[in-house]
Design an enzyme around this catalytic site. Structure first.
Site, PDB file in Angstrom:
ATOM      1  N   SER A 183     -65.886   8.056  38.972  1.00 58.60           N
ATOM      2  CA  SER A 183     -66.994   7.443  38.253  1.00 58.60           C
ATOM      3  C   SER A 183     -67.280   6.074  38.842  1.00 58.60           C
ATOM      4  O   SER A 183     -66.366   5.394  39.331  1.00 58.60           O
ATOM      5  CB  SER A 183     -66.637   7.284  36.766  1.00 58.60           C
ATOM      6  N   TYR A 221     -61.065   4.451  30.327  1.00 60.46           N
ATOM      7  CA  TYR A 221     -61.696   5.502  31.145  1.00 60.46           C
ATOM      8  C   TYR A 221     -61.893   4.997  32.570  1.00 60.46           C
ATOM      9  O   TYR A 221     -61.583   5.709  33.545  1.00 60.46           O
ATOM     10  CB  TYR A 221     -63.041   5.877  30.519  1.00 60.46           C
TER      11      TYR A 221
END
Length: 252
Positions: free
Chosen positions: A147, A161
Site C-alpha cells: 500500500s 496497517y
C-alpha cells in the site's frame, strides 16, 4: 482442467476488491485461478463463475492466511484441483477502524499483523516450496500487494496497517534476493486510494470520495487499474523485474 493456459495462480483475498479484479484479469490472460477467501463464500463462488466463464478452470478455497495449517491446505487444494502453482498474489489484507496509535490495542495489532504480515510470509513460504528450482519446481512469480500507506504512514487513521504494509515491502526486497537464482521473481504493487470495500471496514465508506480529488491525478483509482499492474508483474513481459515496486497511487 484447461490444456492450454498460462499457469496456476493463487490469489489471496480473492473474493472482493483488488483480489477479485486480479482473478478476472488473470483468467483473461489464461491463468487457472485459485480464489482464496476467509469468510464470503458466496462472493468467492461468484468470482470462480466469472473465471470459468472466461475459459480457465477455477476453485474457491476458504482459508485464514494467518494460520499455517490453513495455508498449507490452501496450496494443496489448489494443486490438486488445478495443477502445479506457478504464481501467487499475496493480496489478503485487513484494517480496522480509524484511530490514533495511542488508541491501538494489542488485540487489534494481533488481528492486523496476523493477516497482513504473518499471512504474507506463510503464503510466500508455500509458494517458494512449490515453485523454487531448489525444491524441484519450475519457477514462478510472486506479487505482494502492499500500500502507499507504507510510504505515508497513515497518521490519525491506520498507522498499524501502514506498518504492516512496510513489512510487506521488506518481505518483497529480502525474498526477491533469496530466490532470484531459483527461478522465482518477487515484486510488489502499492495501491493508493482505490475504490474497494476496505474503506467501510475502517469506518469511512466514502473515503475515496473525500480523498480522491486531493490526489495529483484528481481522483481515486479502481481495482481493475491495480490488477493490470499485478498481472503484468506476473507475466513474462516482466521477466527481468524482481524486487521492484509499482505505485498505483495517482501520483501520491
Amino acid at each position: 482442467m484447461s490444456s492450454s493456459r498460462t499457469g496456476v495462480v493463487v490469489v489471496t483475498g480473492g473474493s472482493r476488491g483488488i483480489g477479485a479484479a486480479t482473478a478476472r484479469l488473470a483468467a483473461r490472460h489464461g491463468y487457472a485461478v485459485c480464489v482464496a477467501f476467509r469468510s464470503d463464500a458466496e462472493a468467492a463462488r461468484a468470482v470462480v463463475g466469472e473465471v470459468e466463464a472466461l475459459g480457465p478452470a477455477a476453485v474457491a478455497v476458504r482459508a485464514d492466511v494467518g494460520l499455517e495449517q490453513d495455508v498449507e491446505r490452501l496450496f494443496d487444494t489448489a494443486e490438486n484441483a488445478l495443477g502445479p502453482v506457478t504464481a501467487l498474489v499475496n493480496n489478503a489484507g485487513v484494517l480496522e477502524r480509524q484511530c490514533r496509535v495511542d488508541e491501538i490495542t494489542a488485540d487489534r495489532l494481533q488481528r492486523v499483523l496476523s493477516t497482513n504480515v504473518v499471512g504474507a510470509f506463510l503464503c510466500a513460504r508455500q509458494a517458494v516450496l512449490r515453485m523454487s528450482t531448489r525444491y524441484g519446481g519450475r519457477g514462478g512469480a510472486i506479487v505482494n500487494v502492499s500500500s502507499a500507506a507504507s510510504r505515508l504512514g497513515s497518521p490519525h487513521e491506520y498507522v498499524d496497517y501502514a506498518a504492516s504494509k512496510g513489512a510487506v515491502d521488506t518481505l518483497t526486497l529480502g525474498l526477491s534476493k533469496e530466490v532470484a537464482a531459483e527461478g522465482i521473481r518477487v515484486n510488489c504493487v502499492r495501491p493508493g486510494i482505490i475504490a474497494t470495500g476496505i474503506h467501510a471496514a475502517g469506518g469511512e465508506p466514502g473515503r475515496v470520495d473525500r480523498i480522491g480529488p486531493l490526489q495529483p491525478m484528481g481522483r481515486g483509482g479502481t481495482a481493475e487499474e491495480v490488477a493490470e499492474a499485478i498481472v503484468w508483474l506476473l507475466s513474462d513481459a516482466a521477466s527481468y523485474s524482481t524486487g521492484a515496486f509499482i505505485d498505483v497511487s495517482g501520483g501520491r
